[in-house]
Design an enzyme around this catalytic site. Structure first.
Site, short mmCIF file in Angstrom:
data_model
loop_
_atom_site.label_atom_id
_atom_site.label_comp_id
_atom_site.label_asym_id
_atom_site.label_seq_id
_atom_site.Cartn_x
_atom_site.Cartn_y
_atom_site.Cartn_z
N CYS A 111 0.83 -1.21 0.00
CA CYS A 111 0.00 0.00 0.00
C CYS A 111 0.87 1.26 0.00
O CYS A 111 0.64 2.18 -0.78
CB CYS A 111 -0.93 -0.02 1.22
SG CYS A 111 -2.09 1.36 1.27
N CYS A 209 -5.78 -3.67 7.56
CA CYS A 209 -6.96 -2.81 7.59
C CYS A 209 -8.18 -3.42 6.91
O CYS A 209 -9.31 -3.16 7.31
CB CYS A 209 -6.64 -1.45 6.98
SG CYS A 209 -6.32 -1.47 5.20
#
Length: 370
Positions: A111, A209
């Site tokens: 990410c 997440c």
């Protein structure tokens, strides 16, 4: 830095990024708050074991609400940037593919490397901000002798996030501020309290997440079901390093290097996963000593402190987030590949993870273990 310039603060809704915004606001900077909306927690909430819609970390509606509330408290503009499609393409799908092929991925590094910093800087530029600031525990500064920006470990070693930031480019480092690099977590919480932030006691995020319950196996099943697919058959043999078949397993995605539990094989001594052979659907098991190795190869290197590796170099190498960096020698073996040779054998070197290289506090670079 000129305080008339605008800084875009990456706000996750947590204590760290909120404190960064409060600190910079108190110092008189012009700020804009940005939250990256990366994953809709409602997508898989109907699947057994995923809890109520919106419950999660970093990507939940609660976190967006917290970030917006902090921005309102500080009287700064605030925007949510929807990057769900890109996040799924660049992070979630590679995560799924890696697990199904026998690798153990690091979605946080993917990410940061491929999405978060790139998009934050793009958005910042669009709204007139010269730099971004994040709540990462790291430091960066310009080395006039080498002419390069450096990424450095923070004061709070327990919160060090440089392992996940090894993919940052010189351009990204030159336009990024890490205001928490010289602070400890208790100091940050105290700062948050002193700035009147009600979330100063909010717990730290611990999970991936997009997998708020931490159960990646359920996530794989739920995600593939949503895509109209099912878990592929990756079952196969449990074998020793000498090739002896000692059992069978139900799927290679259920294992990672170093794993001991759940092997389904009873022997006179403990067995561990030594290697995953995705092409053969084999899980290689052995004793603890077989987990130790002095060498690894890494590809897709990103160099930070140096432009390239001209000759072998002594470094401290870190093979997972919680791993204590160990002395090693690195040398190039190809255009984008290095050989890392440790002074002492290291346990459970895992393909798919990153190896990050340090010269003291300075991140030399990093790459992906293959």
């Amino acid at each position: 830095m000129n305080k008339s310039e605008t800084i875009a603060v990456a706000m996750s809704g947590g204590v760290d990024s909120s404190t960064v915004a409060a600190m910079l606001r108190a110092e008189g900077y012009n700020l804009v708050g940005l939250t990256m909306q990366l994953w809709n927690q409602r997508r898989l909430a109907h699947h057994e074991g995923f809890g109520e819609p919106g419950v999660g970390r970093c990507c939940s509606l609660d976190d967006v609400y917290d970030a917006r509330r902090v921005a309102e408290t500080l009287a700064i503009p605030y925007y949510v940037v929807n990057q769900e499609d890109r996040f799924e393409r660049d992070v979630v799908k590679p995560f799924v593919e890696d697990y199904l092929s026998g690798r153990t991925p690091i979605p946080c590094s993917l990410c940061n490397n491929h999405l978060k910093f790139d998009q934050l800087l793009r958005t910042a530029q669009q709204i007139g901000a010269e730099k971004i600031a994040t709540g990462h525990y790291a430091r960066n500064d310009f080395n006039a002798q080498t002419g390069r920006w450096e990424l450095k470990r923070p004061a709070d070693r327990a919160k060090d996030q440089t392992y996940f930031l090894f993919g940052l480019t010189q351009e990204q480092l030159s336009r990024t501020l890490f205001p928490l690099g010289h602070k400890t977590k208790p100091e940050v919480r105290e700062d948050a309290k002193n700035h009147g932030l009600k979330l100063f006691e909010k717990p730290d995020s611990q999970e991936i997440c997009f997998i708020p319950n931490g159960d990646y196996k359920k996530f794989l099943d739920a995600y593939l079901e949503e895509q109209g697919e099912s878990l592929p058959d990756t079952s196969g043999e449990l074998v020793t390093s000498s090739g002896e078949v000692v059992g069978h397993h139900t799927g290679i995605h259920n294992f990672t290097v170093g794993q001991r539990k759940g092997l389904g094989v009873a022997t006179g001594s403990p067995l561990y996963v030594i290697e995953l052979r995705g092409d053969k659907r084999q899980v290689v098991v052995g004793n603890n000593d077989e987990l130790l190795t002095r060498n690894l190869r890494a590809k897709r290197m990103n160099w930070i402190a140096v432009s390239d590796l001209a000759q072998p170099m002594r470094v401290h190498a870190k093979i997972r987030h919680k791993h204590e960096p160990a002395w090693a020698t690195i040398e190039k073996t190809g255009d984008d590949e290095v050989l890392v040779t440790f002074d002492d054998p290291q346990r459970a070197v895992t393909p798919g993870q990153a190896v990050v290289l340090y010269d003291g506090d300075v991140v030399v670079g990093g790459g992906w273990i293959c």
